[in-house]
Design a protein around this motif. Structure first.
Motif, PDB file in Angstrom:
ATOM      1  N   THR A 278       0.837  -1.191   0.000  1.00 43.12           N
ATOM      2  CA  THR A 278       0.000   0.000   0.000  1.00 43.12           C
ATOM      3  C   THR A 278       0.879   1.250   0.000  1.00 43.12           C
ATOM      4  OG1 THR A 278      -0.126  -0.062   2.423  1.00 43.12           O
ATOM      5  CG2 THR A 278      -1.905  -1.125   1.189  1.00 43.12           C
ATOM      6  N   LYS A 279       0.315   2.348  -0.463  1.00 40.41           N
ATOM      7  CA  LYS A 279       1.061   3.589  -0.603  1.00 40.41           C
ATOM      8  C   LYS A 279       1.276   4.244   0.753  1.00 40.41           C
ATOM      9  CE  LYS A 279       0.943   7.973  -3.174  1.00 40.41           C
ATOM     10  NZ  LYS A 279       0.131   8.841  -4.064  1.00 40.41           N
ATOM     11  N   LEU A 280       2.486   4.800   0.957  1.00 43.83           N
ATOM     12  CA  LEU A 280       2.734   5.573   2.161  1.00 43.83           C
ATOM     13  C   LEU A 280       1.802   6.771   2.175  1.00 43.83           C
ATOM     14  CD1 LEU A 280       6.640   5.755   2.415  1.00 43.83           C
ATOM     15  CD2 LEU A 280       5.114   4.276   3.690  1.00 43.83           C
ATOM     16  N   SER A 281       1.326   7.121   3.340  1.00 44.23           N
ATOM     17  CA  SER A 281       0.401   8.242   3.454  1.00 44.23           C
ATOM     18  C   SER A 281       0.828   9.158   4.588  1.00 44.23           C
ATOM     19  CB  SER A 281      -1.025   7.745   3.711  1.00 44.23           C
ATOM     20  OG  SER A 281      -1.870   8.812   4.067  1.00 44.23           O
ATOM     21  N   LYS A 282       0.646  10.472   4.389  1.00 42.02           N
ATOM     22  CA  LYS A 282       0.951  11.433   5.438  1.00 42.02           C
ATOM     23  C   LYS A 282       0.083  11.197   6.674  1.00 42.02           C
ATOM     24  CE  LYS A 282       2.548  15.273   2.549  1.00 42.02           C
ATOM     25  NZ  LYS A 282       2.310  16.680   2.172  1.00 42.02           N
ATOM     26  N   ARG A 283      -1.058  10.541   6.477  1.00 41.43           N
ATOM     27  CA  ARG A 283      -1.962  10.290   7.601  1.00 41.43           C
ATOM     28  C   ARG A 283      -1.396   9.246   8.561  1.00 41.43           C
ATOM     29  NH1 ARG A 283      -5.226  10.551   3.071  1.00 41.43           N
ATOM     30  NH2 ARG A 283      -6.594  12.373   2.963  1.00 41.43           N
ATOM     31  N   GLN A 284      -0.399   8.482   8.080  1.00 41.76           N
ATOM     32  CA  GLN A 284       0.233   7.492   8.952  1.00 41.76           C
ATOM     33  C   GLN A 284       1.229   8.226   9.845  1.00 41.76           C
ATOM     34  OE1 GLN A 284       1.025   5.085   5.136  1.00 41.76           O
ATOM     35  NE2 GLN A 284       1.398   3.627   6.768  1.00 41.76           N
ATOM     36  N   GLY A 285       0.876   8.457  11.087  1.00 39.25           N
ATOM     37  CA  GLY A 285       1.740   9.236  11.968  1.00 39.25           C
ATOM     38  C   GLY A 285       3.119   8.638  12.148  1.00 39.25           C
ATOM     39  N   ASP A 286       3.215   7.301  12.018  1.00 38.10           N
ATOM     40  CA  ASP A 286       4.497   6.651  12.279  1.00 38.10           C
ATOM     41  C   ASP A 286       5.484   6.767  11.130  1.00 38.10           C
ATOM     42  OD1 ASP A 286       3.071   5.008  10.620  1.00 38.10           O
ATOM     43  OD2 ASP A 286       3.615   3.148  11.622  1.00 38.10           O
ATOM     44  N   ILE A 287       5.103   7.454  10.022  1.00 38.57           N
ATOM     45  CA  ILE A 287       6.084   7.654   8.955  1.00 38.57           C
ATOM     46  C   ILE A 287       6.640   9.063   8.978  1.00 38.57           C
ATOM     47  CG2 ILE A 287       4.984   5.921   7.483  1.00 38.57           C
ATOM     48  CD1 ILE A 287       4.102   8.310   5.670  1.00 38.57           C
ATOM     49  N   HIS A 288       6.174   9.895   9.930  1.00 40.06           N
ATOM     50  CA  HIS A 288       6.754  11.223  10.086  1.00 40.06           C
ATOM     51  C   HIS A 288       8.164  11.097  10.655  1.00 40.06           C
ATOM     52  CE1 HIS A 288       2.422  12.957  10.474  1.00 40.06           C
ATOM     53  NE2 HIS A 288       2.789  12.830   9.220  1.00 40.06           N
ATOM     54  N   SER A 290       9.752  12.987  12.627  1.00 37.94           N
ATOM     55  CA  SER A 290       9.793  13.273  14.061  1.00 37.94           C
ATOM     56  C   SER A 290       9.447  12.036  14.896  1.00 37.94           C
ATOM     57  CB  SER A 290       8.838  14.422  14.393  1.00 37.94           C
ATOM     58  OG  SER A 290       7.525  14.131  13.944  1.00 37.94           O
ATOM     59  N   SER A 291       8.577  11.154  14.372  1.00 36.20           N
ATOM     60  CA  SER A 291       8.202   9.953  15.128  1.00 36.20           C
ATOM     61  C   SER A 291       9.377   8.988  15.239  1.00 36.20           C
ATOM     62  CB  SER A 291       7.000   9.264  14.477  1.00 36.20           C
ATOM     63  OG  SER A 291       7.333   8.688  13.225  1.00 36.20           O
ATOM     64  N   PHE A 292      10.200   8.917  14.200  1.00 37.06           N
ATOM     65  CA  PHE A 292      11.397   8.058  14.266  1.00 37.06           C
ATOM     66  C   PHE A 292      12.399   8.637  15.265  1.00 37.06           C
ATOM     67  CE2 PHE A 292       9.733   7.117   9.999  1.00 37.06           C
ATOM     68  CZ  PHE A 292       9.662   5.743  10.070  1.00 37.06           C
ATOM     69  N   ARG A 293      12.520   9.940  15.241  1.00 33.70           N
ATOM     70  CA  ARG A 293      13.447  10.609  16.159  1.00 33.70           C
ATOM     71  C   ARG A 293      13.041  10.353  17.607  1.00 33.70           C
ATOM     72  NH1 ARG A 293      14.925  17.046  15.518  1.00 33.70           N
ATOM     73  NH2 ARG A 293      16.584  17.148  17.063  1.00 33.70           N
ATOM     74  N   PRO A 299      19.732   9.189  13.160  1.00 36.57           N
ATOM     75  CA  PRO A 299      19.515   9.771  11.830  1.00 36.57           C
ATOM     76  C   PRO A 299      20.110   8.934  10.700  1.00 36.57           C
ATOM     77  CG  PRO A 299      20.506  11.392  13.317  1.00 36.57           C
ATOM     78  CD  PRO A 299      20.350  10.138  14.090  1.00 36.57           C
ATOM     79  N   GLN A 300      21.366   8.496  10.863  1.00 39.43           N
ATOM     80  CA  GLN A 300      22.007   7.770   9.770  1.00 39.43           C
ATOM     81  C   GLN A 300      21.413   6.380   9.599  1.00 39.43           C
ATOM     82  OE1 GLN A 300      23.839   9.564   7.866  1.00 39.43           O
ATOM     83  NE2 GLN A 300      24.268   7.958   6.377  1.00 39.43           N
ATOM     84  N   ARG A 342       9.169  -1.363  -1.965  1.00 39.18           N
ATOM     85  CA  ARG A 342       8.558  -1.705  -0.679  1.00 39.18           C
ATOM     86  C   ARG A 342       9.592  -1.566   0.436  1.00 39.18           C
ATOM     87  NH1 ARG A 342       4.099  -6.490  -1.071  1.00 39.18           N
ATOM     88  NH2 ARG A 342       3.248  -5.993  -3.125  1.00 39.18           N
ATOM     89  N   LEU A 343       9.209  -0.834   1.468  1.00 42.73           N
ATOM     90  CA  LEU A 343      10.089  -0.701   2.623  1.00 42.73           C
ATOM     91  C   LEU A 343       9.977  -1.949   3.495  1.00 42.73           C
ATOM     92  CD1 LEU A 343       9.288   2.990   3.565  1.00 42.73           C
ATOM     93  CD2 LEU A 343      11.418   2.146   2.591  1.00 42.73           C
ATOM     94  N   MET A 344      11.066  -2.299   4.152  1.00 41.12           N
ATOM     95  CA  MET A 344      11.085  -3.469   5.029  1.00 41.12           C
ATOM     96  C   MET A 344      11.351  -3.015   6.456  1.00 41.12           C
ATOM     97  SD  MET A 344      13.108  -6.217   2.608  1.00 41.12           S
ATOM     98  CE  MET A 344      14.295  -5.077   1.914  1.00 41.12           C
ATOM     99  N   PRO A 345      10.284  -2.802   7.230  1.00 40.14           N
ATOM    100  CA  PRO A 345      10.423  -2.238   8.586  1.00 40.14           C
ATOM    101  C   PRO A 345      11.367  -3.018   9.483  1.00 40.14           C
ATOM    102  CG  PRO A 345       8.110  -2.368   7.942  1.00 40.14           C
ATOM    103  CD  PRO A 345       8.885  -3.097   6.885  1.00 40.14           C
ATOM    104  N   GLU A 346      11.439  -4.328   9.268  1.00 38.48           N
ATOM    105  CA  GLU A 346      12.297  -5.142  10.136  1.00 38.48           C
ATOM    106  C   GLU A 346      13.775  -4.795   9.985  1.00 38.48           C
ATOM    107  OE1 GLU A 346      11.789  -7.390   6.255  1.00 38.48           O
ATOM    108  OE2 GLU A 346      10.525  -6.242   7.620  1.00 38.48           O
ATOM    109  N   LYS A 347      14.133  -4.142   8.888  1.00 38.39           N
ATOM    110  CA  LYS A 347      15.532  -3.757   8.662  1.00 38.39           C
ATOM    111  C   LYS A 347      15.914  -2.507   9.442  1.00 38.39           C
ATOM    112  CE  LYS A 347      16.316  -6.962   5.506  1.00 38.39           C
ATOM    113  NZ  LYS A 347      17.196  -8.103   5.822  1.00 38.39           N
ATOM    114  N   LEU A 348      14.914  -1.691   9.818  1.00 43.26           N
ATOM    115  CA  LEU A 348      15.216  -0.413  10.458  1.00 43.26           C
ATOM    116  C   LEU A 348      15.949  -0.596  11.779  1.00 43.26           C
ATOM    117  CD1 LEU A 348      15.057   2.632  10.614  1.00 43.26           C
ATOM    118  CD2 LEU A 348      12.725   2.425  11.496  1.00 43.26           C
TER     119      LEU A 348
END
Length: 510
Positions: A278-288, A290-293, A299-300, A342-348
């Motif tokens: 599915t497409k990334l959406s700005k409505r997904q708060g966890d892709i902002h 600032s949420s990763f920070r 950062p790197q 496709r992003l793979m969250p488990e890699k993060l």
């Protein structure tokens, strides 16, 4: 006659190609200038970060300039403070802006709402050379056109009615105070361009769209017009943006031609998708960003995560920590995939572990980590801090970080409940005085002082078993006693593992 027409037509095509290639070569003599041009309608998210990053890498790889431009012409959708947050996010991610709202340059202002006088000047040029015209159609009429098209199962588009008004009719309507916008005249010939990612693109925009609005009734330009004017005036040489804008590029090229300007090179980046497609959406708060920070992602690590899929680099598929300098060296726009990624969250988290290891290797960043861990502990254990029960000296924290670097993914992992013993000194309120246990503690202290071997879990298990036999105490009772002495807890990691984590000096202290 047919033969002569054939030769004439092909001569025109040949001339166009010669002009195109000669102009494309001229870019090599220019300083590369790219821009990231977000709208302040929300916070920076992963898709925006990828676009900004690839522009930044392309600029640095070509000794060029990375410009930030704020496209805020749609005043109704602006989110207050989002510009400053966006600047902060780019800085946090390590993307240094060469020119922008916060970095003065020769091509400013870099916020479109501050450039309205410039747009009015260039609108007049298009009106004078008949490439644009006043449109007086009301919202009601435009809605009717749309409804009729949908009813007929056709693509809704403006019918270009006002294009055919005479100069006298236009003057009369303006004198009467009728409201108008400005539309650009699309040509029916098919413009082609060489996409740096997708190759040759041909699209007849006039076949599928009506003449677009380029200046709204409120005096603000639309994205399409302001984008073209600003890219030209800011001397942008390459435009790298999301593939959703590819369908508009021929429209933009027609505007460049109307001004008799040479368009920049265009490269469109494929969509970033969630792992489920599915497409990334700005409505997904966890892709902002600032949420990763806030979640403790380095950062790197996030930069490496974004570049892990989708190509763009001369590197193998090995999962490793790349510095920004290495990514600049490896970046190659020709290697960007043309299909969605496709992003793979488990890699993060794995990238975050690698980033943590890299931070620990550097003395300056390690000192910063020590300070951060100390602050986290004080915040998480306020009562223990008031009682003076927190063990937060720098050497202790340094030892824990070095031990943990292969075992945790985020600093917050160090504060899981079963790791509280790392930071909170045990009290002896739950130990009753026993002369035999006192003797055992003294003997163990002497043994640890004289222990030359590294205190590894397997080795500790051996010497503790031998010690229990020597002191004639059941091994299980010894472990229970030592757990209370070293942690004050009745449950947690194995005693030998706990001892390995704490290290010799901390064990002797406890």
């Amino acid at each position: 006659m047919l033969f002569l027409n054939y030769v004439k037509n092909h001569a025109i095509i040949f001339t166009k190609h010669v002009r195109y290639f000669s102009n494309s070569k001229s870019f090599h003599s220019k300083i590369v200038r790219v821009r990231f041009a977000p709208s302040p309608t929300g916070f920076l998210h992963l898709g925006g970060l990828r676009t900004a990053l690839f522009n930044y890498l392309f600029a640095r790889a070509n000794k060029g300039k990375f410009i930030l431009r704020i496209e805020d012409t749609d005043q109704t959708r602006i989110v207050p403070e989002s510009v400053q947050q966006l600047i902060n996010d780019l800085k946090w991610a390590g993307l240094e802006i060469d020119e922008g709202p916060n970095v003065p340059g020769a091509y400013g202002p870099y916020t479109q709402s501050q450039r309205t006088d410039i747009y009015q000047k260039y609108i007049k040029i298009l009106l004078e050379n008949k490439s644009a015209y006043h449109c007086f159609c009301t919202d009601r009429r435009l809605n009717l056109i749309r409804r009729e098209a949908l009813k007929a199962r056709e693509i809704p588009k403006y019918d270009n009615r006002c294009r055919y008004l005479t100069d006298a009719q236009v003057t009369d309507k303006l004198n009467k105070g009728e409201k108008s916008c400005i539309r650009f005249k699309l040509r029916s010939d098919c413009e082609t361009f060489e996409d740096l990612v997708y190759g040759n693109i041909a699209y007849d925009v006039a076949l599928n769209e009506g003449d677009p609005v380029i200046m709204k009734g409120d005096g603000y330009p639309t994205y399409h017009f302001a984008n073209v004017v600003d890219d030209h005036l800011m001397d942008i040489t390459h435009v790298l943006r999301g593939v959703e804008w590819q369908i508009s590029t021929t429209k933009h090229i027609l505007m460049y031609r109307a001004f008799n300007w040479e368009p920049p090179k265009f490269g469109h980046l494929p969509l970033l998708l969630n792992s489920d497609g599915t497409k990334l959406s700005k409505r997904q708060g966890d892709i902002h960003i600032s949420s990763f920070r806030e979640a403790g992602i380095f950062p790197q690590a996030l930069i490496n995560f974004v570049t892990h899929s989708g190509g763009g680099f001369d590197r193998d598929s090995e999962l490793r920590h790349y510095s920004m300098a290495e990514l600049i060296e490896l970046f190659n726009i020709k290697r960007v995939n043309s299909h969605s990624t496709r992003l793979m969250p488990e890699k993060l988290l794995e990238y975050n572990r690698l980033a943590l290891m890299n931070e620990i290797k550097n003395e300056n960043s390690l000192n910063n980590l020590i300070t951060e861990v100390k602050n986290m502990a004080i915040k998480l254990y306020p009562k223990e801090n008031e009682k003076g029960l927190l063990q937060l000296n720098e050497n202790h924290i340094r030892t824990i970080l070095v031990w943990a670097q292969n075992r945790i993914h985020k600093l917050s992992d160090l504060f899981a409940p079963n790791f509280s013993f790392l930071w909170i000194l045990p009290t002896i309120s739950n130990l009753t005085y026993d002369e035999k246990l006192y003797d055992i503690a003294l003997s163990l202290q002497i043994m640890l002082k004289n222990e030359k071997e590294n205190l590894k879990k397997d080795h500790l298990n051996i010497i503790l078993r031998d010690f229990s036999v020597e002191k004639q105490i059941r091994f299980i009772d010894l472990m229970k006693f030592l757990r209370l002495v070293f942690s004050g807890l009745e449950k947690g990691p194995g005693v030998a593992e706990m001892m390995e984590i704490l290290g010799k000096n901390e064990l002797l202290l406890r």
